[in-house]
Design a protein around this motif. Structure first.
Motif, PDB file in Angstrom:
ATOM      1  N   LYS A   1      44.879  36.529  29.596  1.00 21.31           N
ATOM      2  CA  LYS A   1      44.698  35.086  29.531  1.00 21.31           C
ATOM      3  C   LYS A   1      46.037  34.342  29.486  1.00 21.31           C
ATOM      4  O   LYS A   1      46.225  33.352  30.203  1.00 21.31           O
ATOM      5  N   ASP A   2      46.973  34.800  28.666  1.00 18.53           N
ATOM      6  CA  ASP A   2      48.269  34.126  28.546  1.00 18.53           C
ATOM      7  C   ASP A   2      48.993  34.103  29.890  1.00 18.53           C
ATOM      8  O   ASP A   2      49.642  33.112  30.242  1.00 18.53           O
ATOM      9  N   TYR A   3      48.889  35.204  30.613  1.00 14.89           N
ATOM     10  CA  TYR A   3      49.530  35.317  31.935  1.00 14.89           C
ATOM     11  C   TYR A   3      48.907  34.322  32.911  1.00 14.89           C
ATOM     12  O   TYR A   3      49.615  33.617  33.640  1.00 14.89           O
ATOM     13  N   VAL A   4      47.576  34.245  32.925  1.00 10.78           N
ATOM     14  CA  VAL A   4      46.874  33.327  33.825  1.00 10.78           C
ATOM     15  C   VAL A   4      47.276  31.885  33.547  1.00 10.78           C
ATOM     16  O   VAL A   4      47.631  31.126  34.464  1.00 10.78           O
TER      17      VAL A   4
ATOM     18  N   LEU B   1      36.088  39.300  43.950  1.00 13.54           N
ATOM     19  CA  LEU B   1      37.091  40.283  43.534  1.00 13.54           C
ATOM     20  C   LEU B   1      38.371  39.593  43.080  1.00 13.54           C
ATOM     21  O   LEU B   1      38.951  39.952  42.050  1.00 13.54           O
ATOM     22  N   ALA B   2      38.826  38.603  43.848  1.00 13.72           N
ATOM     23  CA  ALA B   2      40.056  37.892  43.480  1.00 13.72           C
ATOM     24  C   ALA B   2      39.886  37.166  42.149  1.00 13.72           C
ATOM     25  O   ALA B   2      40.793  37.176  41.305  1.00 13.72           O
ATOM     26  N   ALA B   3      38.724  36.542  41.961  1.00 20.35           N
ATOM     27  CA  ALA B   3      38.468  35.817  40.714  1.00 20.35           C
ATOM     28  C   ALA B   3      38.416  36.763  39.523  1.00 20.35           C
ATOM     29  O   ALA B   3      38.988  36.481  38.463  1.00 20.35           O
ATOM     30  N   VAL B   4      37.740  37.888  39.680  1.00 24.21           N
ATOM     31  CA  VAL B   4      37.647  38.863  38.594  1.00 24.21           C
ATOM     32  C   VAL B   4      39.025  39.434  38.269  1.00 24.21           C
ATOM     33  O   VAL B   4      39.398  39.578  37.093  1.00 24.21           O
ATOM     34  N   MET B   5      39.795  39.742  39.314  1.00 23.57           N
ATOM     35  CA  MET B   5      41.131  40.306  39.089  1.00 23.57           C
ATOM     36  C   MET B   5      42.027  39.327  38.331  1.00 23.57           C
ATOM     37  O   MET B   5      42.754  39.720  37.405  1.00 23.57           O
ATOM     38  N   PHE B   6      41.980  38.061  38.701  1.00 17.77           N
ATOM     39  CA  PHE B   6      42.886  37.088  38.093  1.00 17.77           C
ATOM     40  C   PHE B   6      42.385  36.604  36.731  1.00 17.77           C
ATOM     41  O   PHE B   6      43.148  36.538  35.761  1.00 17.77           O
ATOM     42  N   PHE B   7      41.100  36.270  36.660  1.00 14.51           N
ATOM     43  CA  PHE B   7      40.590  35.656  35.429  1.00 14.51           C
ATOM     44  C   PHE B   7      40.035  36.644  34.411  1.00 14.51           C
ATOM     45  O   PHE B   7      39.883  36.301  33.240  1.00 14.51           O
ATOM     46  N   TRP B   8      39.733  37.877  34.840  1.00 18.92           N
ATOM     47  CA  TRP B   8      39.187  38.876  33.916  1.00 18.92           C
ATOM     48  C   TRP B   8      40.147  40.028  33.657  1.00 18.92           C
ATOM     49  O   TRP B   8      40.320  40.463  32.521  1.00 18.92           O
TER      50      TRP B   8
ATOM     51  N   SER C   1      38.786  22.913  41.343  1.00 22.29           N
ATOM     52  CA  SER C   1      39.551  22.893  40.093  1.00 22.29           C
ATOM     53  C   SER C   1      39.600  24.250  39.401  1.00 22.29           C
ATOM     54  O   SER C   1      40.148  24.362  38.314  1.00 22.29           O
ATOM     55  N   THR C   2      39.024  25.260  40.019  1.00 24.61           N
ATOM     56  CA  THR C   2      39.052  26.611  39.437  1.00 24.61           C
ATOM     57  C   THR C   2      39.472  27.657  40.475  1.00 24.61           C
ATOM     58  O   THR C   2      40.569  28.196  40.415  1.00 24.61           O
ATOM     59  N   GLY C   3      38.607  27.914  41.431  1.00 28.50           N
ATOM     60  CA  GLY C   3      38.851  28.984  42.402  1.00 28.50           C
ATOM     61  C   GLY C   3      40.059  28.759  43.282  1.00 28.50           C
ATOM     62  O   GLY C   3      40.854  29.676  43.514  1.00 28.50           O
ATOM     63  N   VAL C   4      40.218  27.537  43.796  1.00 34.67           N
ATOM     64  CA  VAL C   4      41.366  27.253  44.668  1.00 34.67           C
ATOM     65  C   VAL C   4      42.665  27.378  43.873  1.00 34.67           C
ATOM     66  O   VAL C   4      43.641  27.989  44.342  1.00 34.67           O
ATOM     67  N   ILE C   5      42.686  26.825  42.671  1.00 32.63           N
ATOM     68  CA  ILE C   5      43.870  26.936  41.804  1.00 32.63           C
ATOM     69  C   ILE C   5      44.163  28.408  41.514  1.00 32.63           C
ATOM     70  O   ILE C   5      45.312  28.861  41.584  1.00 32.63           O
ATOM     71  N   GLY C   6      43.115  29.163  41.183  1.00 33.36           N
ATOM     72  CA  GLY C   6      43.290  30.572  40.848  1.00 33.36           C
ATOM     73  C   GLY C   6      43.894  31.384  41.970  1.00 33.36           C
ATOM     74  O   GLY C   6      44.832  32.167  41.755  1.00 33.36           O
ATOM     75  N   GLU C   7      43.392  31.212  43.192  1.00 36.91           N
ATOM     76  CA  GLU C   7      43.909  32.009  44.302  1.00 36.91           C
ATOM     77  C   GLU C   7      45.356  31.622  44.636  1.00 36.91           C
ATOM     78  O   GLU C   7      46.183  32.491  44.934  1.00 36.91           O
TER      79      GLU C   7
END
Length: 440
Positions: free
Chosen positions: A395-398, A384-391, A56-62
């Motif tokens: 936030k609005d873009y994500v 790296l992918a998580a930091v790039m997307f979520f950090w 519900s977090t990492g898979v959605i994010g990638e």
């Protein structure tokens, strides 16, 4: 030369491809071994908890990161740093890590896929049923490099051919055939084993809970590793598959389906292997890859219809191996296309050629090679992918990207859970893997 981006032909084509990429040896040889070693439901409970967190977090994010940037890791990471700091250079440099990690893991996996093809062939003449322990396994596979070379090349040839046909006509169509067949074959095996005496002892072992076992930290550590690696969050494969999605795809719903079917595949493997051990009157606390490659064939030799079961089993395993291998090679293939504006055929042949040559060289040390990839490279790519997307991304873009095509946006829980909990979990996987020598 045209560089028009390929796309999935249907929603289920994408979902089946993601399921195929996630369902691999971790589901088939490692999950039953972990269930067996740590006592069934005692392991299953923490495993399902981590599947929910990561799915519900990492898979959605990638998936969303790939779709948002319409690119693989290099382009996606570059877009993130450009959004935040006005330059894509640091992101593009860091994006090379998951791409190279995907290639390295694919090369090692190609050797294992060769083993599986050889095992399937040996199943037809009964050779596998006659091997005795580790010595028999070594004689069948590792005595000389040439023992596995032909089968390794067969697996690579099929993979390269599918990659050449592209996303819609190659990867999607292959997964539409192989992924459902994997489930059909495993369901058939599970139903057959239910009819055999003593199988219920295996089912009891899988589902009976020992509450004291939940107090063992290692149960939680290895459940985390199993869930993390099984869902294929590594900053490459899921991200690149997401880059071929259209804007009308509901990514959270798709991610949920992938997590459900990936877990179902692992459970099916356990529901075949552990009851088979029970039917043969064997101990149910076996562990390690030998559970599938060494112990299971010996068990099946004493079960009615064991010869047929073994063929069906390794046919299903072959499908799982190929769908995962295709996914691992896709990220470097697409990256080569993007960076040098190559045709699909040229990029697939170059990456495939590298995979063949390096795969032959590392075949004798493939276990150590895969340990390094899974312990260090995959968690680093995911982090790296998580930091790039979520950090790094705003936030609005994500939130905009993950909620595209949804009638109701994800709850307020999603962003902090992804930004803090998932990134923290990924860091824990990396650190614990380094300390314990791998946890997945």
């Amino acid at each position: 030369m045209s560089t028009k981006r390929d796309s999935w032909g249907s929603k289920w084509g994408f979902i089946l491809a993601c399921i195929g990429s996630a369902v691999g040896m971790g589901n088939i040889w490692l999950f039953p071994a972990r269930i067996s070693a740590y006592g069934g439901a005692t392991f299953l409970i923490p495993y399902l908890i981590f599947v929910v967190i990561i799915g519900s977090t990492g898979v959605i994010g990638e998936m969303a990161f790939g779709r948002a940037t319409r690119s693989g890791p290099i382009g996606a990471f570059g877009a993130a740093t450009k959004q935040r700091w006005g330059t894509d250079r640091p992101g593009k440099l860091l994006g090379r890590i998951p791409v190279l990690g995907s290639l390295a893991l694919a090369i090692g996996y190609s050797v294992v896929t060769g083993w599986i093809f050889r095992y399937l062939a040996a199943s037809f003449n009964g050779t596998v049923l006659n091997q005795e322990g580790l010595d028999g396994f070594n004689e069948l596979f590792n005595a000389t490099a040439s023992n596995n070379l032909v089968w390794q090349l067969v697996g690579m040839a099929i993979t390269i051919l599918i990659l050449i046909f592209g996303i819609g006509k190659g990867i999607e169509q292959a997964n539409k055939v192989m992924t459902p067949l994997f489930f059909v074959l495993f369901v058939g095996l599970a139903i057959y084993l239910m009819t055999l005496p003593a199988a219920w002892e295996g089912y009891r072992y899988i589902f009976v809970l020992d509450p004291k076992g939940l107090l063992d930290p290692l149960v939680w550590v290895y459940a985390l590793g199993q869930a993390f690696f099984s869902l294929s969050v590594a900053g490459n494969g899921t991200l690149i598959y997401g880059s071929y999605l259209s804007k009308d795809s509901n990514i959270p719903a798709d991610a949920r389906m992938v997590a459900i079917f990936d877990t179902l595949a692992a459970m099916l493997a356990a529901l075949v292997i552990i009851p088979a051990m029970a039917v043969a009157g064997q101990q149910l606390n076996q562990s390690g890859p030998g559970l599938m490659f060494i112990f299971l064939p010996n068990v099946l030799s004493s079960i009615p219809g064991g010869f047929i079961i073994l063929i069906v089993f390794f046919l299903a395993v072959t499908f799982a191996a190929l769908t995962s291998l295709i996914n691992l090679f896709e990220a470097p293939t697409a990256t080569l296309q993007e960076m040098f504006h190559l045709s699909r055929t040229a990029a697939a042949c170059i990456i495939g050629g590298i995979g063949i040559v390096v795969g032959i060289v590392i075949a004798p040390i493939v276990s150590d090679w895969m340990d390094v990839c899974s312990t260090y490279i995959c968690p680093i790519g995911a982090l790296l992918a998580a930091v790039m997307f979520f950090w790094v991304c705003k936030k609005d873009y994500v939130l905009e990207q993950v909620n595209l095509a949804r009638e109701k946006p994800l709850g307020s829980w999603f962003y902090p859970m992804a930004k803090y909990l998932f990134c923290g979990v990924t860091l824990v996987v990396l650190v614990l893997g380094a300390i314990l020598g791998g946890i997945g």
